[in-house]
Design an enzyme around this catalytic site. Structure first.
Site, PDB file in Angstrom:
ATOM      1  N   GLY A   1       0.810  -1.208   0.000  1.00 48.76           N
ATOM      2  CA  GLY A   1       0.000   0.000   0.000  1.00 48.76           C
ATOM      3  C   GLY A   1       0.843   1.256   0.000  1.00 48.76           C
ATOM      4  O   GLY A   1       0.570   2.214  -0.735  1.00 48.76           O
TER       5      GLY A   1
ATOM      6  N   GLU B   1      11.022   3.420   5.681  1.00 44.49           N
ATOM      7  CA  GLU B   1      10.925   1.978   5.899  1.00 44.49           C
ATOM      8  C   GLU B   1      12.068   1.522   6.803  1.00 44.49           C
ATOM      9  O   GLU B   1      13.238   1.814   6.518  1.00 44.49           O
ATOM     10  CB  GLU B   1      10.978   1.234   4.560  1.00 44.49           C
ATOM     11  CG  GLU B   1      11.007  -0.282   4.665  1.00 44.49           C
ATOM     12  CD  GLU B   1       9.835  -0.849   5.454  1.00 44.49           C
ATOM     13  OE1 GLU B   1      10.090  -1.546   6.458  1.00 44.49           O
ATOM     14  OE2 GLU B   1       8.684  -0.577   5.075  1.00 44.49           O
TER      15      GLU B   1
ATOM     16  N   CYS C   1       4.160  -8.504   2.370  1.00 42.12           N
ATOM     17  CA  CYS C   1       3.740  -9.385   1.277  1.00 42.12           C
ATOM     18  C   CYS C   1       4.925  -9.861   0.459  1.00 42.12           C
ATOM     19  O   CYS C   1       5.087 -11.045   0.197  1.00 42.12           O
ATOM     20  CB  CYS C   1       2.729  -8.670   0.377  1.00 42.12           C
ATOM     21  SG  CYS C   1       2.223  -9.676  -1.039  1.00 42.12           S
TER      22      CYS C   1
ATOM     23  N   CYS D   1       3.257 -13.197   1.233  1.00 38.28           N
ATOM     24  CA  CYS D   1       2.669 -13.817   0.043  1.00 38.28           C
ATOM     25  C   CYS D   1       3.700 -14.371  -0.928  1.00 38.28           C
ATOM     26  O   CYS D   1       3.605 -15.517  -1.371  1.00 38.28           O
ATOM     27  CB  CYS D   1       1.799 -12.811  -0.711  1.00 38.28           C
ATOM     28  SG  CYS D   1       0.871 -11.673   0.317  1.00 38.28           S
TER      29      CYS D   1
ATOM     30  N   LYS E   1       6.185 -17.181   0.505  1.00 39.24           N
ATOM     31  CA  LYS E   1       5.354 -18.353   0.825  1.00 39.24           C
ATOM     32  C   LYS E   1       4.897 -19.052  -0.446  1.00 39.24           C
ATOM     33  O   LYS E   1       4.935 -20.285  -0.539  1.00 39.24           O
ATOM     34  CB  LYS E   1       4.164 -17.900   1.662  1.00 39.24           C
ATOM     35  CG  LYS E   1       3.243 -19.001   2.145  1.00 39.24           C
ATOM     36  CD  LYS E   1       2.158 -18.414   3.023  1.00 39.24           C
ATOM     37  CE  LYS E   1       1.377 -17.346   2.272  1.00 39.24           C
ATOM     38  NZ  LYS E   1       0.369 -16.666   3.118  1.00 39.24           N
ATOM     39  N   LYS E   2       4.504 -18.280  -1.466  1.00 38.70           N
ATOM     40  CA  LYS E   2       4.051 -18.886  -2.722  1.00 38.70           C
ATOM     41  C   LYS E   2       5.202 -19.604  -3.414  1.00 38.70           C
ATOM     42  O   LYS E   2       5.004 -20.665  -4.023  1.00 38.70           O
ATOM     43  CB  LYS E   2       3.469 -17.804  -3.636  1.00 38.70           C
ATOM     44  CG  LYS E   2       2.857 -18.328  -4.952  1.00 38.70           C
ATOM     45  CD  LYS E   2       1.567 -19.071  -4.714  1.00 38.70           C
ATOM     46  CE  LYS E   2       0.947 -19.565  -6.033  1.00 38.70           C
ATOM     47  NZ  LYS E   2       0.423 -18.479  -6.872  1.00 38.70           N
TER      48      LYS E   2
ATOM     49  N   GLY F   1      10.226   5.497  11.439  1.00 38.45           N
ATOM     50  CA  GLY F   1       9.590   6.804  11.516  1.00 38.45           C
ATOM     51  C   GLY F   1       8.552   6.842  12.627  1.00 38.45           C
ATOM     52  O   GLY F   1       7.745   5.914  12.766  1.00 38.45           O
TER      53      GLY F   1
ATOM     54  N   GLY G   1      -3.052 -22.835  14.764  1.00 38.33           N
ATOM     55  CA  GLY G   1      -3.855 -21.866  14.032  1.00 38.33           C
ATOM     56  C   GLY G   1      -4.631 -22.549  12.931  1.00 38.33           C
ATOM     57  O   GLY G   1      -4.280 -23.648  12.486  1.00 38.33           O
TER      58      GLY G   1
ATOM     59  N   GLY H   1      -6.053 -20.446  10.182  1.00 35.96           N
ATOM     60  CA  GLY H   1      -6.281 -19.478   9.117  1.00 35.96           C
ATOM     61  C   GLY H   1      -5.378 -19.691   7.924  1.00 35.96           C
ATOM     62  O   GLY H   1      -4.740 -20.732   7.776  1.00 35.96           O
ATOM     63  N   TYR H   2      -5.335 -18.657   7.058  1.00 35.49           N
ATOM     64  CA  TYR H   2      -4.527 -18.718   5.837  1.00 35.49           C
ATOM     65  C   TYR H   2      -3.122 -19.267   6.097  1.00 35.49           C
ATOM     66  O   TYR H   2      -2.679 -20.222   5.464  1.00 35.49           O
ATOM     67  CB  TYR H   2      -4.315 -17.304   5.278  1.00 35.49           C
ATOM     68  CG  TYR H   2      -5.410 -16.662   4.503  1.00 35.49           C
ATOM     69  CD1 TYR H   2      -5.382 -16.626   3.118  1.00 35.49           C
ATOM     70  CD2 TYR H   2      -6.460 -16.016   5.152  1.00 35.49           C
ATOM     71  CE1 TYR H   2      -6.365 -15.977   2.400  1.00 35.49           C
ATOM     72  CE2 TYR H   2      -7.461 -15.371   4.446  1.00 35.49           C
ATOM     73  CZ  TYR H   2      -7.411 -15.348   3.059  1.00 35.49           C
ATOM     74  OH  TYR H   2      -8.385 -14.707   2.347  1.00 35.49           O
TER      75      TYR H   2
ATOM     76  N   GLU I   1      -1.654 -22.874   4.881  1.00 33.95           N
ATOM     77  CA  GLU I   1      -0.680 -22.871   3.778  1.00 33.95           C
ATOM     78  C   GLU I   1       0.638 -23.501   4.199  1.00 33.95           C
ATOM     79  O   GLU I   1       1.228 -24.296   3.454  1.00 33.95           O
ATOM     80  CB  GLU I   1      -0.482 -21.449   3.278  1.00 33.95           C
ATOM     81  CG  GLU I   1      -1.707 -20.932   2.543  1.00 33.95           C
ATOM     82  CD  GLU I   1      -1.626 -19.472   2.161  1.00 33.95           C
ATOM     83  OE1 GLU I   1      -2.350 -19.062   1.241  1.00 33.95           O
ATOM     84  OE2 GLU I   1      -0.848 -18.710   2.790  1.00 33.95           O
TER      85      GLU I   1
ATOM     86  N   HIS J   1     -13.722 -27.252 -22.863  1.00 32.39           N
ATOM     87  CA  HIS J   1     -13.651 -28.683 -22.557  1.00 32.39           C
ATOM     88  C   HIS J   1     -12.358 -29.285 -23.117  1.00 32.39           C
ATOM     89  O   HIS J   1     -11.941 -28.953 -24.223  1.00 32.39           O
ATOM     90  CB  HIS J   1     -14.855 -29.392 -23.184  1.00 32.39           C
ATOM     91  CG  HIS J   1     -14.938 -30.843 -22.850  1.00 32.39           C
ATOM     92  ND1 HIS J   1     -15.318 -31.302 -21.603  1.00 32.39           N
ATOM     93  CD2 HIS J   1     -14.662 -31.936 -23.597  1.00 32.39           C
ATOM     94  CE1 HIS J   1     -15.288 -32.617 -21.606  1.00 32.39           C
ATOM     95  NE2 HIS J   1     -14.895 -33.031 -22.806  1.00 32.39           N
TER      96      HIS J   1
ATOM     97  N   GLU K   1     -15.003 -25.536 -16.577  1.00 32.82           N
ATOM     98  CA  GLU K   1     -16.281 -25.620 -17.277  1.00 32.82           C
ATOM     99  C   GLU K   1     -17.411 -26.067 -16.351  1.00 32.82           C
ATOM    100  O   GLU K   1     -18.581 -25.801 -16.611  1.00 32.82           O
ATOM    101  CB  GLU K   1     -16.184 -26.572 -18.468  1.00 32.82           C
ATOM    102  CG  GLU K   1     -16.004 -28.030 -18.089  1.00 32.82           C
ATOM    103  CD  GLU K   1     -15.974 -28.948 -19.300  1.00 32.82           C
ATOM    104  OE1 GLU K   1     -16.839 -28.798 -20.179  1.00 32.82           O
ATOM    105  OE2 GLU K   1     -15.060 -29.807 -19.371  1.00 32.82           O
TER     106      GLU K   1
END
Length: 450
Positions: free
Chosen positions: A16, A35, A43, A48, A51-52, A115, A174, A176-177, A181, A435, A440
């Protein structure tokens, strides 16, 4: 008129923060982003993306096993965890360089350090004082750990991404996601995984049928799921750790991973000093346009704890720039936001769950299909796909689409467009399927569940 060092200072260079800073700079504004860790944020650096990459690495175990049914004979296949982690880290370094270059090329100044707010227009970074007309808080979230005896022996998802070697036995706490994963990753790589959750099933908030289907498939793969269970304490043992459960059972493990949630990363930013309101959980409170109660201070992403998904943070950032700097008040639309869990098999969803649809619309039509994917026939893999449609009978509008099975996240993106456009079941039915594919099935389901 008061002169400031910058038009915009962003705290946090995650998804973000980077998007908002870059877009604002492209409008000709003077922008700095601060930062304290790595450009790219959770992420890209700790969530994300890495992990992916580990998910991809672990899924080759299925590919190698399934290839035998398709005529392949692969001798001497061997897996090296350290090589995968090294390759993942090299990719993260590349991405960090890319993100830094994008910011610089856009005219954004990247300031390294932590900061904190001195006042509504001033940010302290070490000994430096930087001022801005507008401040954006985009500091994301952090892993949250419960206060139980022995919690210091547990790791979070941050450390799990950089393990030096694979454990033989692992407890993941846990449902969750993140927990689901990581259970898939380590289970596929041969680790004996016990998944402990206090709820009655994994992935609270997702559609019930999808949750049940994924739990069944994970159990088939060997993940030991302990629902309605809580950890009382963790003790170091001669061979690793003893995890004491509330049913008096003790589970032995070489590694204990806690994935019981994340908290807004708002502590220590000086928010209380300038009067920025936060809720009881530390989330920065904002209005529909991401503005805090302090007029020139805004917040987007996980630090606001609204809908904690990377693409949502990016869209909130774009809406912020349009609202704050372009005279186009824009509120983020949280309806029909698709999401995916990169479990094994993956789960993907867009729109309302069946329970939520009934609460909002009353009676609904439900279409469900469970089938064995074509690939699994020759591979002789005992794994089934679930697809589910939820329809408003009054308008015929499709309210929700849910899937558990291979390629679910890729398939769901297109159906998210359809739901955003208000597609009806009749339009689904009128669409010719491709197909043979699994996708489908979503346009060929005709029989309602009674």
């Amino acid at each position: 008129m008061t002169a400031y060092d910058y038009d915009l200072i962003t705290l946090g260079a995650g998804s973000g923060g980077v998007r908002a800073s870059r877009l604002a700079a492209q409008l000709g504004l003077k922008v700095a982003v601060i930062e304290e860790s790595r450009v790219g944020g959770t992420c890209v650096m700790r969530g994300c993306v890495p992990k992916k990459l580990l998910v991809y690495g672990s899924r080759f175990a299925d590919d190698l096993a399934d290839s035998l049914g398709f005529g392949w004979s692969i001798e001497g296949a061997d897996f090296d965890w350290a090589r995968l982690v090294a390759a993942k880290n090299a990719e993260l370094n590349r991405l960090e360089t890319v993100y830094g270059r994008i910011l610089r090329d856009s005219g954004v100044q990247v300031v390294e350090g932590r900061g904190t707010l001195a006042d509504a227009h001033t940010v302290l970074v070490g000994e430096r004082r930087l001022s801005a007309a507008t401040i954006l808080i985009a500091t994301g979230g952090r892993p949250s750990l419960p206060k139980i005896p022995g919690i210091q022996f547990a790791v979070t998802s941050n450390e799990a991404l950089d393990l030096m070697q694979l454990p033989e036995r692992m407890v993941i706490v846990g449902g969750g996601y993140i927990a689901v994963e990581f259970a898939g990753i380590f289970n596929s790589l041969g680790v004996a995984v016990t998944l402990i959750l206090r709820g009655d099933a994994i992935l609270r908030g997702f559609d019930h049928d999808a949750r049940m289907a994924l739990g069944e498939e994970m159990a088939k793969r060997g993940v030991d799921i302990r629902a309605k269970t809580q950890v009382q304490s963790i003790e170091r043992s001669k061979s690793g750790y003893d995890v004491h459960l509330d049913d008096d059972e003790v589970v032995e493990a070489d590694l204990v991973l806690y994935a019981t949630g994340r908290a807004p990363n708002s502590a220590g930013l000086g928010l209380e000093r300038v009067g920025v309101a936060v809720n009881a959980h530390g989330a920065v409170e904002v209005d529909a346009y991401s503005r805090t109660n302090v007029e020139n201070i805004w917040a987007v992403g996980d630090v606001t704890d609204r809908m904690n998904l990377t693409p949502v943070a990016i869209n909130e950032a774009m809406a912020f720039v349009r609202t704050a700097f372009q005279g186009q008040p824009t509120a983020m639309d949280y309806d029909n936001v698709p999401s995916a869990v990169f479990s094994q098999p993956p789960l993907a969803s867009v729109g309302l769950t069946e329970d939520a649809a009934r609460k909002r619309h009353g009676a609904v039509d439900v279409y469900v299909s469970r089938f064995r994917p074509m690939r699994n026939t020759l591979a002789e893999r005992d794994e089934r796909t679930l697809m589910k449609l939820i329809v408003d009978p009054a308008s015929d509008r499709v309210l929700g689409v849910h899937m558990v099975g291979p390629d679910g996240p890729e398939i769901m993106q297109g159906f998210a467009v359809a739901l955003k456009c208000g597609a009806t079941k009749a339009q689904f039915d009128a669409t010719v399927g491709i197909h043979p594919t699994a996708a489908e099935e979503l346009v060929t389901m005709r029989d309602k569940r009674l």
